[in-house]
Write an enzyme that holds these catalytic residues in place. Sequence first.
Site, PDB file in Angstrom:
ATOM      1  N   ARG A  69     -13.086  26.757   6.077  1.00 35.03           N
ATOM      2  CA  ARG A  69     -13.680  27.573   7.103  1.00 35.03           C
ATOM      3  C   ARG A  69     -14.911  26.373   8.162  1.00 35.03           C
ATOM      4  NH1 ARG A  69     -13.283  31.050   2.974  1.00 35.03           N
ATOM      5  NH2 ARG A  69     -15.002  29.743   1.657  1.00 35.03           N
ATOM      6  N   GLU A  86     -16.537  23.119 -11.644  1.00 32.31           N
ATOM      7  CA  GLU A  86     -16.869  23.753 -13.314  1.00 32.31           C
ATOM      8  C   GLU A  86     -16.034  23.275 -14.999  1.00 32.31           C
ATOM      9  OE1 GLU A  86     -17.711  27.850 -13.409  1.00 32.31           O
ATOM     10  OE2 GLU A  86     -18.610  27.879 -14.897  1.00 32.31           O
TER      11      GLU A  86
HETATM   12  P1  AMP Z   1     -19.563  24.097  -3.688  1.00 31.94           P
HETATM   13  O1  AMP Z   1     -18.735  22.651  -3.493  1.00 31.94           O
HETATM   14  O2  AMP Z   1     -19.721  24.164  -4.748  1.00 31.94           O
HETATM   15  O3  AMP Z   1     -21.083  23.647  -3.058  1.00 31.94           O
HETATM   16  O4  AMP Z   1     -18.815  25.299  -2.728  1.00 31.94           O
HETATM   17  C1  AMP Z   1     -18.496  24.914  -1.457  1.00 31.94           C
HETATM   18  C2  AMP Z   1     -17.297  25.390  -0.667  1.00 31.94           C
HETATM   19  O5  AMP Z   1     -17.309  26.537  -1.456  1.00 31.94           O
HETATM   20  C3  AMP Z   1     -17.537  25.828   0.790  1.00 31.94           C
HETATM   21  O6  AMP Z   1     -16.264  25.323   1.041  1.00 31.94           O
HETATM   22  C4  AMP Z   1     -17.487  27.910   0.522  1.00 31.94           C
HETATM   23  O7  AMP Z   1     -17.097  27.851   1.817  1.00 31.94           O
HETATM   24  C5  AMP Z   1     -16.718  27.388  -0.457  1.00 31.94           C
HETATM   25  N1  AMP Z   1     -17.561  28.300  -0.961  1.00 31.94           N
HETATM   26  C6  AMP Z   1     -18.891  28.553  -2.368  1.00 31.94           C
HETATM   27  N2  AMP Z   1     -19.115  29.129  -2.678  1.00 31.94           N
HETATM   28  C7  AMP Z   1     -18.497  30.423  -2.056  1.00 31.94           C
HETATM   29  C8  AMP Z   1     -18.974  31.897  -1.894  1.00 31.94           C
HETATM   30  N3  AMP Z   1     -20.071  32.561  -2.651  1.00 31.94           N
HETATM   31  N4  AMP Z   1     -18.844  32.589  -0.630  1.00 31.94           N
HETATM   32  C9  AMP Z   1     -17.776  32.073  -0.138  1.00 31.94           C
HETATM   33  N5  AMP Z   1     -17.874  30.668   0.249  1.00 31.94           N
HETATM   34  C10 AMP Z   1     -17.766  29.889  -1.130  1.00 31.94           C
END
Ligand code: AMP
Length: 184
Positions: free
Chosen positions: A67, A104
């Site tokens: 996205r 995780e």
């Molecule tokens: P993180 O590495 O945990 O910060 O996760 C970020 C990535 O996962 C991004 O590319 C987001 O598009 C996706 N992502 C993580 N959690 C969500 C959520 N609750 N809703 C939508 N996309 C998420």
Amino acid sequence: METLTTEEKAYLLEKIRDIPDFPKPGIIFKDITTLLKDPKAFGYLMNHLEDRYKEMDIDFVAGIDSRGFIFGAALADRLGKGFVPIRKQGKLPYTTIGEKYALEYGFDEIEIHIDAFACDKERPNVLLIDDLIATGGTATAAANLIDKSGANCIEACFILGLDFLRGDRELKKITPVYTVLEVH
Ligand code: AMP
């Protein structure tokens, strides 16, 4: 630089749809497709991003799979700069360099083309963008990858931040972080 008004922020937040238990139980997925299909909301957002970044010395906009490509490519075009995709492992066709990061359970890896930021500058400035920061693992790996590629991550930008996860803590140690909308 113009900031979004409280009304514009509320309008944008209202256009992001919550999908409970997707892709697994306990996760509230923030669905930005409902924002993208509303031209007024997408317009407010892109005008704001263009306004924030048009005076910065940016050479490339890099978006995170998948996205981040939508906002990153639209912004790169508005700024008159090149767009670079940072992709999940195994998706890019040319020679890549990668960066692993912890999930995780287990690991994931993102990649970039080895010549992604090749240009006439020795260390070009890159704006990193994604739709959302949760734990910050993906974005921190992406910022490290930009550095490994011989470029400078000038800022990391997110449309939405889940600020209760404090995902920007590590990322802020390596680059400035800007989040348009926060979910508390
Ligand atoms: P993180 O590495 O945990 O910060 O996760 C970020 C990535 O996962 C991004 O590319 C987001 O598009 C996706 N992502 C993580 N959690 C969500 C959520 N609750 N809703 C939508 N996309 C998420």
